[in-house]
Design a protein around this motif. Sequence first.
Motif, PDB file in Angstrom:
ATOM      1  N   GLU A 136     -10.527 -11.713  -2.653  1.00 10.26           N
ATOM      2  CA  GLU A 136     -11.728 -11.115  -1.720  1.00 10.26           C
ATOM      3  C   GLU A 136     -11.955  -9.804  -2.394  1.00 10.26           C
ATOM      4  O   GLU A 136     -12.796  -9.250  -2.205  1.00 10.26           O
ATOM      5  CB  GLU A 136     -11.295 -11.105  -0.291  1.00 10.26           C
ATOM      6  CG  GLU A 136     -10.969 -12.434   0.247  1.00 10.26           C
ATOM      7  CD  GLU A 136     -10.446 -12.195   1.681  1.00 10.26           C
ATOM      8  OE1 GLU A 136     -10.328 -13.620   2.088  1.00 10.26           O
ATOM      9  OE2 GLU A 136     -10.012 -11.230   2.036  1.00 10.26           O
ATOM     10  N   ALA A 137     -10.905  -9.141  -2.873  1.00  6.61           N
ATOM     11  CA  ALA A 137     -11.284  -7.530  -3.601  1.00  6.61           C
ATOM     12  C   ALA A 137     -11.434  -7.643  -5.127  1.00  6.61           C
ATOM     13  O   ALA A 137     -11.593  -6.416  -5.738  1.00  6.61           O
ATOM     14  CB  ALA A 137      -9.982  -6.838  -3.188  1.00  6.61           C
ATOM     15  N   TYR A 140      -9.996  -2.865   1.675  1.00  5.82           N
ATOM     16  CA  TYR A 140      -9.028  -3.729   0.814  1.00  5.82           C
ATOM     17  C   TYR A 140      -8.331  -2.553   0.014  1.00  5.82           C
ATOM     18  O   TYR A 140      -9.062  -1.540  -0.684  1.00  5.82           O
ATOM     19  CB  TYR A 140      -9.413  -4.769  -0.158  1.00  5.82           C
ATOM     20  CG  TYR A 140     -10.055  -5.811   0.833  1.00  5.82           C
ATOM     21  CD1 TYR A 140      -9.578  -7.115   0.569  1.00  5.82           C
ATOM     22  CD2 TYR A 140     -11.298  -5.633   1.023  1.00  5.82           C
ATOM     23  CE1 TYR A 140      -9.897  -7.909   1.254  1.00  5.82           C
ATOM     24  CE2 TYR A 140     -11.872  -6.993   1.875  1.00  5.82           C
ATOM     25  CZ  TYR A 140     -11.278  -8.084   1.967  1.00  5.82           C
ATOM     26  OH  TYR A 140     -11.673  -9.148   2.578  1.00  5.82           O
ATOM     27  N   ALA A 169      -3.919  -7.834  -3.324  1.00  9.37           N
ATOM     28  CA  ALA A 169      -4.564  -6.648  -2.438  1.00  9.37           C
ATOM     29  C   ALA A 169      -3.849  -6.766  -0.947  1.00  9.37           C
ATOM     30  O   ALA A 169      -3.423  -7.843  -0.798  1.00  9.37           O
ATOM     31  CB  ALA A 169      -5.985  -6.626  -2.459  1.00  9.37           C
ATOM     32  N   GLU A 170      -3.906  -5.752  -0.198  1.00  8.93           N
ATOM     33  CA  GLU A 170      -3.903  -5.788   1.146  1.00  8.93           C
ATOM     34  C   GLU A 170      -5.019  -5.338   1.714  1.00  8.93           C
ATOM     35  O   GLU A 170      -5.578  -4.578   1.223  1.00  8.93           O
ATOM     36  CB  GLU A 170      -2.384  -4.792   1.453  1.00  8.93           C
ATOM     37  CG  GLU A 170      -1.014  -5.250   1.267  1.00  8.93           C
ATOM     38  CD  GLU A 170      -0.007  -4.426   1.631  1.00  8.93           C
ATOM     39  OE1 GLU A 170       1.346  -5.001   1.851  1.00  8.93           O
ATOM     40  OE2 GLU A 170      -0.093  -3.127   1.616  1.00  8.93           O
ATOM     41  N   ALA A 171      -5.164  -5.850   3.007  1.00  7.20           N
ATOM     42  CA  ALA A 171      -6.423  -5.884   3.650  1.00  7.20           C
ATOM     43  C   ALA A 171      -6.260  -5.147   4.900  1.00  7.20           C
ATOM     44  O   ALA A 171      -5.262  -5.410   5.715  1.00  7.20           O
ATOM     45  CB  ALA A 171      -7.197  -6.992   3.698  1.00  7.20           C
ATOM     46  N   ARG A 222      -6.040 -11.981  -0.451  1.00  3.04           N
ATOM     47  CA  ARG A 222      -6.713 -10.641  -0.371  1.00  3.04           C
ATOM     48  C   ARG A 222      -7.037 -10.161  -1.533  1.00  3.04           C
ATOM     49  O   ARG A 222      -8.159  -9.544  -1.507  1.00  3.04           O
ATOM     50  CB  ARG A 222      -5.902  -9.634   0.722  1.00  3.04           C
ATOM     51  CG  ARG A 222      -5.569 -10.278   2.054  1.00  3.04           C
ATOM     52  CD  ARG A 222      -6.853 -10.870   2.765  1.00  3.04           C
ATOM     53  NE  ARG A 222      -6.726 -10.933   4.112  1.00  3.04           N
ATOM     54  CZ  ARG A 222      -7.517 -11.616   4.948  1.00  3.04           C
ATOM     55  NH1 ARG A 222      -8.592 -12.391   4.560  1.00  3.04           N
ATOM     56  NH2 ARG A 222      -7.565 -11.766   6.184  1.00  3.04           N
ATOM     57  N   THR A 258       0.900  -1.173  -0.033  1.00  3.57           N
ATOM     58  CA  THR A 258      -0.093  -0.029  -0.091  1.00  3.57           C
ATOM     59  C   THR A 258       0.766   1.461  -0.111  1.00  3.57           C
ATOM     60  O   THR A 258       0.674   2.217  -0.774  1.00  3.57           O
ATOM     61  CB  THR A 258      -0.875   0.185   1.257  1.00  3.57           C
ATOM     62  OG1 THR A 258      -1.665  -0.989   1.255  1.00  3.57           O
ATOM     63  CG2 THR A 258      -1.815   1.162   1.108  1.00  3.57           C
TER      64      THR A 258
END
Length: 211
Positions: free
Chosen positions: A193-194, A150, A199-201, A190, A29
């Motif tokens: 899920e996004a 996310y 991704a980072e969550a 992740r 991120t």
Amino acid sequence: MRLTGGSGPVTVVCLAAHPDDVEIGCGATLLALRESRGISGAVLTMTGGAERQDEARDAARAFTADALETHFAGLPDGRLPEHWGAVKTALHEVARRVPAPDLVFAPRPDDAHQDHRLVGELTTTVWRGPTVLHYEIPKWDGDLARPNVYVPVTAEQARRKIELLTSCYPSQVDRAWWDDEMFLGHLRIRGIEAQHRYAEAFTTYKTVLEP
């Protein structure tokens, strides 16, 4: 707020119980913010001796192009609950230095590790206005939760995060859980899920929407 595509740098405060927490929890991120808008602000790490502090400085420089100040509280690893007052004081000092950040990154207040948990719990007592994003750190405790925020990242950013973790934290690479497969797999899960590749969550417990 929109993390990408806006104008002007994003001011962040990154809080860690230990060196490497920030980069594991939100390193990709930070890379994405640096590339899209630029960043400013500070990193506060509560523990770590001279070697680990040097690693953390190198990591902050590598992940943010030397855009963030680095601060260390110098408290003992694994013992932060015994030093509640010192932790609180260190957080307030960074809040004084960066009075109005756009985002605060911190461990989760329900993290299984006592050091992470205390930093996460105290964060929202110090920063009551900014959006606080609680990052996650995989560990043997199996305490990963269900995130509700996310940040999609590119494949290049995901792989760059892993490269920098290895190069910036040589003292950690012999740990059984520290390997490229684990880090990339976590980003991939992740991402699913996004509805992105990687991704980072994060978890946030309060968000203020301004019309």
